[in-house]
Design a protein around this motif. Structure first.
Motif, PDB file in Angstrom:
ATOM      1  N   LYS A 195      15.393  26.656 -14.467  1.00  0.00           N
ATOM      2  CA  LYS A 195      14.572  26.194 -13.352  1.00  0.00           C
ATOM      3  C   LYS A 195      13.979  27.370 -12.577  1.00  0.00           C
ATOM      4  CE  LYS A 195      13.331  22.401 -11.137  1.00  0.00           C
ATOM      5  NZ  LYS A 195      12.675  21.279 -11.808  1.00  0.00           N
ATOM      6  N   ALA A 196      14.701  28.495 -12.592  1.00  0.00           N
ATOM      7  CA  ALA A 196      14.247  29.673 -11.856  1.00  0.00           C
ATOM      8  C   ALA A 196      12.939  30.220 -12.401  1.00  0.00           C
ATOM      9  CB  ALA A 196      15.307  30.762 -11.902  1.00  0.00           C
ATOM     10  N   PHE A 197      12.638  29.923 -13.640  1.00  0.00           N
ATOM     11  CA  PHE A 197      11.445  30.488 -14.258  1.00  0.00           C
ATOM     12  C   PHE A 197      10.411  29.429 -14.620  1.00  0.00           C
ATOM     13  CE2 PHE A 197      14.856  33.455 -14.922  1.00  0.00           C
ATOM     14  CZ  PHE A 197      14.271  34.644 -14.525  1.00  0.00           C
ATOM     15  N   GLY A 198      10.629  28.204 -14.210  1.00  0.00           N
ATOM     16  CA  GLY A 198       9.677  27.150 -14.524  1.00  0.00           C
ATOM     17  C   GLY A 198       9.429  27.041 -16.012  1.00  0.00           C
ATOM     18  N   LEU A 199      10.493  27.072 -16.786  1.00  0.00           N
ATOM     19  CA  LEU A 199      10.347  27.190 -18.237  1.00  0.00           C
ATOM     20  C   LEU A 199       9.763  25.937 -18.898  1.00  0.00           C
ATOM     21  CD1 LEU A 199      13.509  29.155 -19.372  1.00  0.00           C
ATOM     22  CD2 LEU A 199      11.192  29.986 -18.987  1.00  0.00           C
ATOM     23  N   LYS A 200       9.700  24.839 -18.195  1.00  0.00           N
ATOM     24  CA  LYS A 200       9.142  23.647 -18.818  1.00  0.00           C
ATOM     25  C   LYS A 200       7.710  23.871 -19.282  1.00  0.00           C
ATOM     26  CE  LYS A 200      11.954  20.037 -16.670  1.00  0.00           C
ATOM     27  NZ  LYS A 200      11.956  18.791 -15.866  1.00  0.00           N
ATOM     28  N   ARG A 201       7.009  24.800 -18.647  1.00  0.00           N
ATOM     29  CA  ARG A 201       5.620  25.067 -19.035  1.00  0.00           C
ATOM     30  C   ARG A 201       5.527  26.162 -20.095  1.00  0.00           C
ATOM     31  NH1 ARG A 201       1.977  26.322 -14.110  1.00  0.00           N
ATOM     32  NH2 ARG A 201       0.410  26.053 -15.739  1.00  0.00           N
ATOM     33  N   SER A 202       6.634  26.806 -20.410  1.00  0.00           N
ATOM     34  CA  SER A 202       6.614  27.916 -21.368  1.00  0.00           C
ATOM     35  C   SER A 202       6.840  27.393 -22.778  1.00  0.00           C
ATOM     36  CB  SER A 202       7.691  28.940 -20.989  1.00  0.00           C
ATOM     37  OG  SER A 202       7.539  29.378 -19.664  1.00  0.00           O
ATOM     38  N   ILE A 203       5.915  26.593 -23.268  1.00  0.00           N
ATOM     39  CA  ILE A 203       6.098  25.915 -24.544  1.00  0.00           C
ATOM     40  C   ILE A 203       5.977  26.861 -25.732  1.00  0.00           C
ATOM     41  CG2 ILE A 203       5.343  23.698 -23.628  1.00  0.00           C
ATOM     42  CD1 ILE A 203       2.630  24.192 -24.945  1.00  0.00           C
ATOM     43  N   LEU A 204       5.542  28.099 -25.491  1.00  0.00           N
ATOM     44  CA  LEU A 204       5.445  29.080 -26.570  1.00  0.00           C
ATOM     45  C   LEU A 204       6.720  29.907 -26.697  1.00  0.00           C
ATOM     46  CD1 LEU A 204       1.805  30.367 -25.945  1.00  0.00           C
ATOM     47  CD2 LEU A 204       2.560  28.605 -27.560  1.00  0.00           C
ATOM     48  N   LEU A 205       7.720  29.565 -25.915  1.00  0.00           N
ATOM     49  CA  LEU A 205       8.940  30.356 -25.870  1.00  0.00           C
ATOM     50  C   LEU A 205       9.637  30.379 -27.234  1.00  0.00           C
ATOM     51  CD1 LEU A 205      10.466  31.890 -23.594  1.00  0.00           C
ATOM     52  CD2 LEU A 205      11.966  29.886 -23.431  1.00  0.00           C
ATOM     53  N   GLN A 206      10.005  31.586 -27.680  1.00  0.00           N
ATOM     54  CA  GLN A 206      10.704  31.766 -28.955  1.00  0.00           C
ATOM     55  C   GLN A 206      12.128  32.287 -28.751  1.00  0.00           C
ATOM     56  OE1 GLN A 206       8.326  34.191 -31.635  1.00  0.00           O
ATOM     57  NE2 GLN A 206       6.439  33.349 -30.791  1.00  0.00           N
ATOM     58  N   THR A 207      12.314  33.124 -27.735  1.00  0.00           N
ATOM     59  CA  THR A 207      13.620  33.708 -27.460  1.00  0.00           C
ATOM     60  C   THR A 207      14.111  33.232 -26.097  1.00  0.00           C
ATOM     61  OG1 THR A 207      13.082  35.705 -28.728  1.00  0.00           O
ATOM     62  CG2 THR A 207      14.916  35.841 -27.176  1.00  0.00           C
ATOM     63  N   LEU A 208      15.262  32.584 -26.093  1.00  0.00           N
ATOM     64  CA  LEU A 208      15.941  32.174 -24.857  1.00  0.00           C
ATOM     65  C   LEU A 208      17.428  32.335 -25.125  1.00  0.00           C
ATOM     66  CD1 LEU A 208      15.956  30.948 -22.017  1.00  0.00           C
ATOM     67  CD2 LEU A 208      15.967  28.678 -23.085  1.00  0.00           C
ATOM     68  N   GLU A 209      17.976  33.469 -24.725  1.00  0.00           N
ATOM     69  CA  GLU A 209      19.331  33.819 -25.137  1.00  0.00           C
ATOM     70  C   GLU A 209      20.401  32.951 -24.468  1.00  0.00           C
ATOM     71  OE1 GLU A 209      18.561  38.549 -26.059  1.00  0.00           O
ATOM     72  OE2 GLU A 209      19.224  37.939 -24.064  1.00  0.00           O
ATOM     73  N   GLU A 210      20.150  32.542 -23.239  1.00  0.00           N
ATOM     74  CA  GLU A 210      21.166  31.814 -22.484  1.00  0.00           C
ATOM     75  C   GLU A 210      20.509  30.681 -21.703  1.00  0.00           C
ATOM     76  OE1 GLU A 210      23.658  33.410 -18.868  1.00  0.00           O
ATOM     77  OE2 GLU A 210      24.591  34.066 -20.745  1.00  0.00           O
ATOM     78  N   PHE A 211      21.074  29.489 -21.805  1.00  0.00           N
ATOM     79  CA  PHE A 211      20.553  28.328 -21.083  1.00  0.00           C
ATOM     80  C   PHE A 211      21.707  27.699 -20.317  1.00  0.00           C
ATOM     81  CE2 PHE A 211      19.389  23.932 -20.424  1.00  0.00           C
ATOM     82  CZ  PHE A 211      18.034  23.983 -20.118  1.00  0.00           C
ATOM     83  N   VAL A 212      21.569  27.651 -18.994  1.00  0.00           N
ATOM     84  CA  VAL A 212      22.628  27.122 -18.136  1.00  0.00           C
ATOM     85  C   VAL A 212      22.222  25.752 -17.616  1.00  0.00           C
ATOM     86  CG1 VAL A 212      24.004  27.505 -16.052  1.00  0.00           C
ATOM     87  CG2 VAL A 212      23.301  29.455 -17.459  1.00  0.00           C
ATOM     88  N   VAL A 213      23.060  24.753 -17.879  1.00  0.00           N
ATOM     89  CA  VAL A 213      22.820  23.394 -17.397  1.00  0.00           C
ATOM     90  C   VAL A 213      23.456  23.251 -16.027  1.00  0.00           C
ATOM     91  CG1 VAL A 213      23.165  20.944 -17.840  1.00  0.00           C
ATOM     92  CG2 VAL A 213      22.881  22.535 -19.756  1.00  0.00           C
ATOM     93  N   GLU A 214      22.682  22.796 -15.040  1.00  0.00           N
ATOM     94  CA  GLU A 214      23.228  22.559 -13.712  1.00  0.00           C
ATOM     95  C   GLU A 214      23.856  21.171 -13.658  1.00  0.00           C
ATOM     96  OE1 GLU A 214      20.841  24.623 -10.290  1.00  0.00           O
ATOM     97  OE2 GLU A 214      19.437  23.730 -11.684  1.00  0.00           O
TER      98      GLU A 214
END
Length: 349
Positions: A47-66
């Motif tokens: 949520k800190a990076f508004g990643l919902k719009r980053s649909i080209l994302l290839q690398t996301l090393e860590e994803f934290v669920v709130e």
């Protein structure tokens, strides 16, 4: 100019930046971001990076669920929210069809099966290494009442792609779980299971055809390792499952096996079993104070090159070479023997 003005930014490295919190940023999102290197950020959610719009994302090393109903403030305070709009939801991962490489998902103890299904991990064919952590990164954060009861169904819904090579599952609070998809992971070479404190038995890992490296840590309620884990025959010449590549061989490719901090583990029963671990090279047992003995079948393997025990008082006594170790002769042929951190030397060496 702020970070959020860099609309063409493609790579962002914030590894080990543990001070970043979602309350510090209210971005529109980094829409061209391809690589977010965020390992060990300890609580910086998507949520800190508004990643919902980053649909080209290839690398996301860590994803934290709130967790439901909470937002972690910048000073670590837990704030109750009436809406879930502030959550970093597991289903957000479904937006990133191009994800590949390594992925660590934290906070799975408080998610629904539906969110797990919508994450669509099985569609991310470039994923190779996956860690599934069923806890929250936030100390003191509550877990939904009854959440552990459906952990198995959440794990089942988190089916990874067929080409996964490494899997880490930790901190499950429910009973022993073995998802049906695991035996279909024909490229899976490495597994680590740890801190699943309510597991009383180990899952049937012997079914995995090319598993080479297996570590099991902190299974504090496991008292016996036996048929479920090792692979047993139900009838003469018949394996208890047809899922393995060769029904007459359990753990056909395993080379490295380690058990650590198994507080209540007392018995390792071999019984009437299949051919087991024919390629085993390294056996390490650390901090298993109650374990009484090891299966002689393993110790007599000509393939075994490394035997290492640390903080296992009973085993240390059994396998000591000082003349009192009753089972020393079962391990004396192994090239590298380490007991409590000291290399054991043979006569004449």
């Amino acid at each position: 100019m702020t970070l959020w003005d860099l609309c063409n930014l493609q790579t962002l490295n914030i590894r080990l930046c543990s001070s970043i919190r979602s309350s510090k940023f209210i971005p529109g999102g980094l829409i061209n971001l391809r690589h977010l290197q965020n390992a060990e950020t300890y609580g910086c959610t998507s949520k800190a990076f508004g990643l919902k719009r980053s649909i080209l994302l290839q690398t996301l090393e860590e994803f934290v669920v709130e967790p439901f109903g909470y937002l972690l403030a910048g000073d670590g305070e837990q704030i109750l929210k009436e809406s879930e709009m502030y959550r970093s939801n597991l289903s957000d991962l479904g937006n990133f069809a191009l994800l590949r490489g390594n992925r660590k998902i934290i906070g799975l103890g408080d998610v629904s099966r539906r969110d797990a299904e919508e994450a669509g991990l099985w569609k991310k064919t470039g994923l190779r290494n996956l860690t599934l952590s069923f806890n929250s990164m936030y100390k003191g954060m509550r877990v939904l009442e009854g959440a552990c009861a459906h952990e198995s169904s959440v794990l089942e819904a988190l089916q990874p792609p067929l080409y996964l090579e490494s899997l880490d599952i930790n901190r499950m609070n429910g009973p022993t779980a073995f998802p049906s998809w695991m035996v279909s992971l024909t490229m899976l070479k490495r597994i680590r299971l740890w801190a699943c404190f309510n597991w009383k038995t180990l899952p049937p890992m012997w079914k995995l055809p090319i598993l080479e490296h297996l570590e099991i840590w902190e299974m504090k309620n496991v008292k016996e390792v036996g048929q479920e884990f090792m692979g047993a025959e139900t009838e003469k010449g018949q394996a208890s499952s047809s899922s393995s590549v060769n029904n007459n061989i359990a753990f056909p490719s395993l080379k490295y096996l380690k058990f650590q901090s198994m507080d209540d583990w007392q018995e390792w029963n071999y019984g009437h079993l299949l051919t087991t671990m024919p390629l085993l090279c390294s056996l390490k047992i650390n901090n298993c104070l109650k374990l009484k003995s090891l299966p002689r079948h393993f110790l007599q393997k000509t393939t075994l090159q490394v035997f290492d025990i640390i903080d296992c008082a009973i085993l240390t006594e059994r396998y000591s070479r000082n003349g009192t170790g009753e089972d020393w002769h079962y391990i004396s042929h192994i090239p590298t023997i380490t007991i409590d951190g000291e290399d054991v030397k043979r006569d004449g060496n």
